[in-house]
Every structure is written in C-alpha cells, then in structure tokens.
Design an enzyme around this catalytic site. Structure first.
Site, short mmCIF file in Angstrom:
data_model
loop_
_atom_site.label_atom_id
_atom_site.label_comp_id
_atom_site.label_asym_id
_atom_site.label_seq_id
_atom_site.Cartn_x
_atom_site.Cartn_y
_atom_site.Cartn_z
CD GLU A 44 -2.94 -0.30 -0.34
OE1 GLU A 44 -2.66 0.87 -0.71
OE2 GLU A 44 -3.65 -1.21 -0.75
C1 LIG Z 1 2.90 -9.57 0.48
C2 LIG Z 1 2.83 -8.64 -0.43
C3 LIG Z 1 1.56 -8.53 -0.64
C4 LIG Z 1 1.15 -7.43 -1.70
N1 LIG Z 1 -0.16 -7.06 -2.13
C5 LIG Z 1 -0.33 -6.54 -3.14
C6 LIG Z 1 -1.97 -6.23 -3.90
O1 LIG Z 1 -2.67 -6.89 -3.10
N2 LIG Z 1 -1.87 -5.66 -4.99
C7 LIG Z 1 -0.85 -4.69 -5.58
O2 LIG Z 1 -1.34 -4.27 -6.59
N3 LIG Z 1 0.38 -4.85 -5.00
C8 LIG Z 1 0.40 -5.62 -3.82
N4 LIG Z 1 1.99 -5.62 -3.28
C9 LIG Z 1 2.87 -4.87 -3.86
C10 LIG Z 1 3.40 -3.82 -3.08
O3 LIG Z 1 2.46 -2.77 -3.01
C11 LIG Z 1 4.63 -3.18 -3.69
O4 LIG Z 1 5.67 -4.26 -3.51
C12 LIG Z 1 5.00 -1.65 -2.99
O5 LIG Z 1 4.13 -0.93 -3.60
C13 LIG Z 1 6.58 -1.34 -3.45
O6 LIG Z 1 6.79 -1.56 -4.99
P1 LIG Z 1 8.11 -2.38 -5.43
O7 LIG Z 1 8.11 -3.71 -4.49
O8 LIG Z 1 8.08 -2.52 -6.66
O9 LIG Z 1 9.10 -1.44 -4.65
P2 LIG Z 1 9.87 -0.18 -5.74
O10 LIG Z 1 8.79 0.59 -6.11
O11 LIG Z 1 10.70 -0.67 -6.66
O12 LIG Z 1 10.63 0.45 -4.56
C14 LIG Z 1 11.94 0.29 -4.19
C15 LIG Z 1 12.29 1.06 -2.92
O13 LIG Z 1 12.76 2.41 -3.66
C16 LIG Z 1 11.93 3.52 -3.00
N5 LIG Z 1 11.34 4.47 -4.01
C17 LIG Z 1 10.66 4.22 -5.14
N6 LIG Z 1 10.30 5.17 -5.61
C18 LIG Z 1 10.64 6.34 -4.64
C19 LIG Z 1 10.70 7.68 -4.86
N7 LIG Z 1 10.18 8.34 -5.83
N8 LIG Z 1 10.96 8.20 -3.82
C20 LIG Z 1 11.78 7.59 -2.80
N9 LIG Z 1 11.88 6.33 -2.77
C21 LIG Z 1 11.38 5.56 -3.68
C22 LIG Z 1 10.50 2.78 -2.27
O14 LIG Z 1 10.26 3.43 -1.09
C23 LIG Z 1 11.35 1.41 -1.73
O15 LIG Z 1 12.34 1.43 -0.45
C24 LIG Z 1 2.06 -6.44 -2.33
C25 LIG Z 1 3.42 -6.99 -2.00
C26 LIG Z 1 3.84 -8.02 -0.85
C27 LIG Z 1 4.95 -8.23 -0.64
#
Ligand SMILES: Cc1cc2nc3c(=O)[nH]c(=O)nc-3n(C[C@H](O)[C@H](O)[C@H](O)COP(=O)(O)OP(=O)(O)OC[C@H]3O[C@@H](n4cnc5c(N)ncnc54)[C@H](O)[C@@H]3O)c2cc1C
Length: 591
Positions: free
Chosen positions: A443
């Site tokens: 989220e």
């Molecule tokens: C168990 C689990 C359940 C989930 N359930 C759902 C679901 O039901 N539906 C769904 O759609 N998704 C779901 N997700 C996905 C989750 O919402 C994403 O993993 C999350 O939004 C982060 O995206 P990412 O993993 O691609 O990380 P990234 O976006 O690649 O981020 C990596 C790091 O970079 C940082 N970062 C990225 N951009 C910026 C910025 N502009 N400024 C500062 N820092 C930044 C982030 O804070 C993070 O620390 C789930 C994930 C997990 C692990």
C-alpha cells in the site's frame, strides 16, 4: 501460543471518553440510532469471534502457510481459515460498514476500525482475505455503472465474493505509470485484459465462490505514464448483467510467493490471458478511481500495524511479569523468590512502555482519523465535510507509516523482552516480528507515504490539513495553558507545534530552489509530524481521565505512559529536525 484478549476497556476509553466518538456519530445525519449500547454490542461480539475463532488459527496458519496446486492453479488456505471465513460471513461482519441498500449494516467507519483492529491482532494473515473487498466496494460505489453496482456489490458486501487490487507488475511498483497490462475494447462494450500482475493479495483462494479483481490496465490509445491508466473489474468467474455466474474467466494464479511472514495470506502472480473485464469510471482515469480505494486501504494497513503492536504487547507484558532474572539494582523486589520478575528492570520497562505508548496512542489516533472519514461522508455542512476531508488526507500517510514502522519496532521489543525464547517459534513472538515487516512495504512504502505527506498534502495542497491539525493543537494548548497538572505536556507540545510550522516553511523555501529537498526531508518530516500528533493524542488522553470509565490503576498507567511518551519518545523529533535541516547537502549523490 500467544494469547489475545480484545482491549475493550481501552477501546471504550479512547472512543467514548477521549474522542466522544459515540456522541459525534449520533449527531451526524443517519447516526440517530448509534449509541454506546449498539457499539458495545458490536465490539463485545467481535471480541468473542476474534478471541475464540481467529486468534487460535494464527500460529497454525503461519506454520502451514498456503499451498498452490499447479495443475488446477488453485490455492489452499491453511486449515481452519475456510471455516472461520464462513463464520465471519454468517455473523454479518463482511458488510458492517457497507451501505444498507446493498445488504450492509451501514455503520460508521470508526466502528469498523474497532473491529478491524481486533481482526489484525487476532490473525493478520486471515484478515487479508476480506481486506480488499472494502476497496472494491468503495470504487464501485464511487465510479461504477448502475449494472456493475447491482451485480457485484451485494455478493461483496455479504462476503460471498472477495475483492482484490491488481496494480503491481514486475517493472511497476511504486511507479504505476510504468504498468503494461493492456485492455482491448470489444464490440459488446466489454474489454479483453492481458498482462501479468505480481504480489496480488488473495488473488486466488478457497474461501469464496468468486473473486472480483480490480485491475489497472492501459487502453490502446492511452497516453504514456500515469495519465494513461484505466480501472477494470475482472471476475474470476464471468458474471452476466443479471448477476448470474457463468464460465471461468481467463484469469488465473501462476504461482504464490514464499515470504518472510504473513504466510497464511496468498500472495499471487496473476495471469490475465484476454480475460473479460469492464471499465470502471472514465477511460484513463483509473488512478482517480484507485485513490478512492487508497485512503481506506492505507488506513487499513496502519491498523494492521496497530493490531500487531497490541497483541505483541499483551504477551510481552505477561512474560515480563512472570520471568524471573536477576535482582533490581536498588535491591530485591521479590525477596521470597529466586530472582525478581524482569519488569523491575528499567530497560525492560522501556521496551514495554514503548509498546504501550504506540498501542494505546495509535488506537486513539486511528479512531480520530476514522471519525474524520465519517464526518467527511455524513456531515450535512459542506465546510465541515471539507475540513474533515483535509485532515483525513493529512493524517492517513501518518497513520500508515508511523504505525507500521512502530509495529516493526514494537514487535522487536516484544521479542527482545522474551530473550532467546522470543527467537524460538513456539512462543509466537518471532511471527509477529516477521508479519509486521510487510506493513511498511505494501500500500505504498514508508518512503512513498512520506512523499505523499510532504510533497503532495503539504506542498502541493498548500498544507490545509496541517493547518487544521496545528489549529487543533493550538486550541488544546490554550485551553490547558493554566492547568498546572498538564504543564509538563502542554509546554513541550506547544513548542513542538511552533517549530513544526517553522520547519514546514523552511522546507517550502528550500524546495522552491530545488525540488529534491522534498525527497531529502520527507521521511524525517513524516516521523517528526507523527510524533507531534501522537504527543497531542497522549496529552488529550490525560485530560480525558477524570471523567473516564477507567479504574484508578488504569488511569495511573495512562498518566505514566503519557509521561514516558513525552520523556522518551517525543525527543526523537530532535534527530529528525536536525536531519531535515541538514537538507540535501547531508545526502550526497552516489554513482
Ligand atoms: C506480501 C505482499 C502483498 C502485496 N499485495 C499487493 C496487492 O494486493 N496488490 C498490488 O497491486 N500490490 C501488492 N503488493 C505490492 C506492493 O504494493 C509493492 O511491493 C510496493 O508498492 C512497492 O513496490 P516495489 O516492490 O516494486 O518497490 P519499488 O517501487 O521498486 O521501490 C523500491 C524502493 O525504492 C523506494 N522508492 C521508489 N520510488 C521512490 C521515490 N520516488 N522516492 C523515494 N523512494 C522511492 C521505495 O520506497 C522502496 O524502498 C504486495 C507486496 C507484497 C510483498
């Protein structure tokens, strides 16, 4: 197995005595029937269900996890989850806050929050199955066509079907503008959805007959980036416009993830192979529709953090009263026993009081926030609704990030109070620590909440929410300015509020020169703001004590915890302030 006892006395204190939630709700249009009798009946029954049905399944769910059957692409939830879900539906819990017109009970959000905290304490993983149905209901209510509401809302509200949010793709996490899933328009007005989504919570499971996916995808003529995203509803089993369920749709789980925690929750890779879907809202306006779901979903994750803190704290406190190790430095406290209970050691109490401060303070904070959602939705006065909406928007990223990061901290404290026994699975404390970790990620990560707070809510929207909160704090400080008993709390609170306004302006000036200054300050700004809001909440708690229903020892515990909060936790703001003031200069570029 860790115990769980619903903290009903503290819930009543926070909701009735401190926030006047019952009176406030009864005064809103449609709230005439709401009163303590009704609320007590709901939370007493919820306590029974959560203590007796969900809590005992938590550890087993973690050990057993979900199983994926490749041949049938089906997911088996841990033993007992299905039966518990049936009881949940039978008890009418699924539609507690949903509109009566669609089979719900139409109760205010704040009452739903009391129940939700119990579910998340009792069994966080189980709670993820009904979690996103609420988002689907909200999106359909706000943006769905009549037939979509008629067909999908009732089964979702009754809990016969559950909902999902399908946003994330391998290359598109925080940045949804990068998503690639396609939606091809068909002659009959439907769309064919094709693409792969990952990490989808409850994307597949065995609890209900159907699953309703809300999917973000791109139309063929979509502009690039986040302005080209549309939202679609894609049921697992196709449904005609009369609501009859038909054949399996071309959407299926490709795998489930193996995770650090939350093992009883199915996190699925979802393949959309030309699945039939229907547009919700306007083309290319999917992000607007998603933001409807976002506030509720982000508050919901903040409550997950709270629920974990509460249960970890209950067990940690029990243990520290019983575990005997060494003597108090000032002399034996229990001379008749071989050693003193570890609760006599100040360092152990530091860990316990930190947990209590976030559990009880966090509870009052999420209830205050949820009441803003009720005012925003129900008040007849437009300016009252507007103000509540601005405060709500401001507090949501704080609730989400502060309480989930606090959950990581507090579940580690709880584990630490058990010593080596905390690391051993049998006691269940390591599960809380593992489960807590996801709450700071999904989220929107903590970093994304911080950008939302400082970049959007404060800088772009001219800080309307911040101004209201600062006004409320100023009003509170003025009211208790001459109250000697409150001096130790009101003085530092007023000083902090003043500095909060100043640093916000300072950051605004820096950001005007270089927008990267916002990114450099955002996370510190979020924690800084969160600790001040929580200080205000704790000070308010103390003023509510004289007329409260709490007994004397509980009142003393509140006063002590407030004192601890101001002495030991609020000073964290100094570090955050120094970090913010060091600016971008303090975070050098890295190749
Ligand atoms: C168990 C689990 C359940 C989930 N359930 C759902 C679901 O039901 N539906 C769904 O759609 N998704 C779901 N997700 C996905 C989750 O919402 C994403 O993993 C999350 O939004 C982060 O995206 P990412 O993993 O691609 O990380 P990234 O976006 O690649 O981020 C990596 C790091 O970079 C940082 N970062 C990225 N951009 C910026 C910025 N502009 N400024 C500062 N820092 C930044 C982030 O804070 C993070 O620390 C789930 C994930 C997990 C692990």
């Amino acid at each position: 197995m860790p115990r769980y006892t619903a903290p009903l006395d503290d819930m009543r204190f926070a909701f009735y005595d401190m926030l006047g939630g019952d009176t406030l709700l009864a005064g809103l249009p449609g709230g005439e029937a709401i009163g303590r009798e009704l609320i007590d009946a709901v939370i007493n029954e919820a306590a029974r269900f959560n203590e007796q049905v969900l809590a005992p399944l938590n550890q087993r769910g973690d050990q057993e996890g979900c199983r994926f059957d490749k041949d049938t692409a089906s997911v088996h939830t841990p033993d007992g989850f299905r039966q518990a879900y049936a009881q949940y539906v039978e008890g009418g819990w699924a539609g507690l806050t949903a509109p009566e017109a669609y089979g719900g009970q139409g109760l205010p959000h704040a009452i739903g929050v009391l129940v939700k905290e119990m579910i998340d304490s009792a069994n966080l993983a189980w709670g993820t199955y009904p979690l996103l149905s609420q988002g689907a209901v909200d999106a359909l209510l706000a943006h769905g066509e009549d037939w979509q509401r008629d067909v999908f809302l009732k089964p979702l509200v009754e809990g016969r079907w559950t909902g999902t949010m399908c946003l994330t793709e391998p290359q598109a996490g925080s940045d949804l503008g990068l998503l690639k899933t396609r939606a091809e328009p068909q002659e009959d007005g439907s769309y064919r959805i094709a693409g792969t989504k990952i990490f989808i919570t409850a994307g597949e499971h065995d609890l209900t007959d159907n699953i309703v996916h809300l999917v973000l995808a791109r139309l063929p003529d979509a502009p690039a980036g986040s302005r080209g995203i549309s939202m679609f509803i894609v049921p697992k089993f196709r449904v005609d416009r009369a609501g009859a369920m038909g054949q399996r749709n071309a959407v299926s789980a490709g795998a489930i993830e193996h995770k650090m925690g939350l093992k009883g929750s199915a996190t699925c890779v979802m393949n959309f192979d030309g699945a039939e879907g229907f547009l919700i809202g306007k083309p290319h306006k999917g992000l607007t529709a998603m933001f409807t779901m976002m506030n509720a979903a982000r508050l919901a994750v903040g409550i997950q953090g709270l629920g974990l803190i509460e249960r970890a704290f209950q067990n940690s406190l029990d243990y520290c009263r019983e575990r005997l190790q060494m003597r108090a430095l000032s002399g034996a406290v229990a001379p008749d026993r071989p050693a003193d209970p570890i609760i006599v050691h100040p360092d152990v109490r530091r860990m316990l009081l930190t947990q209590r401060a976030f559990a009880e303070g966090g509870r009052a904070l999420v209830l205050h926030t949820a009441l803003q959602a009720d005012i925003e939705e129900r008040a007849s006065d437009e300016s009252q609704r507007q103000r509540a909406s601005e405060v709500l928007g401001f507090l949501i990223p704080i609730c989400k990030a502060l309480l989930t990061e606090a959950a990581v901290e507090c579940t580690y404290h709880a584990l630490q109070t058990y010593g080596g026994h905390g690391y051993i699975a049998e006691h269940g404390m390591e599960q809380f620590a593992r489960d807590a970790r996801i709450t700071t990620l999904y989220e929107g990560t903590t970093g994304i909440q911080a950008l939302d707070l400082l970049g959007r809510k404060v800088m772009q929207l001219n800080g309307a929410g911040l101004r209201h909160v600062l006004d409320d704090i100023a009003g509170f400080c003025q009211r208790y300015a001459t109250d000697e008993a409150m001096g130790a709390l009101v003085g530092p609170l007023a000083v902090h509020a003043k500095t909060w306004g100043e640093i916000t302006q300072e950051l605004g000036r820096r950001a005007a020169k270089n927008p990267d200054e916002i990114g450099a300050a955002a996370t510190d700004y979020l924690f800084y703001s969160g600790y001040i809001v929580l200080a205000w909440i704790w000070a308010r708690s103390v003023t509510a004590l004289p007329d409260s229903s709490l007994g004397e020892s509980a009142r003393q515990a509140k006063r002590d915890t407030a004192h601890f909060y101001f002495q030991r936790i609020l000073p964290r703001t100094h570090t955050h302030l120094a970090a913010m003031r060091s600016g971008l200069d303090g975070i050098p570029a890295m190749s």
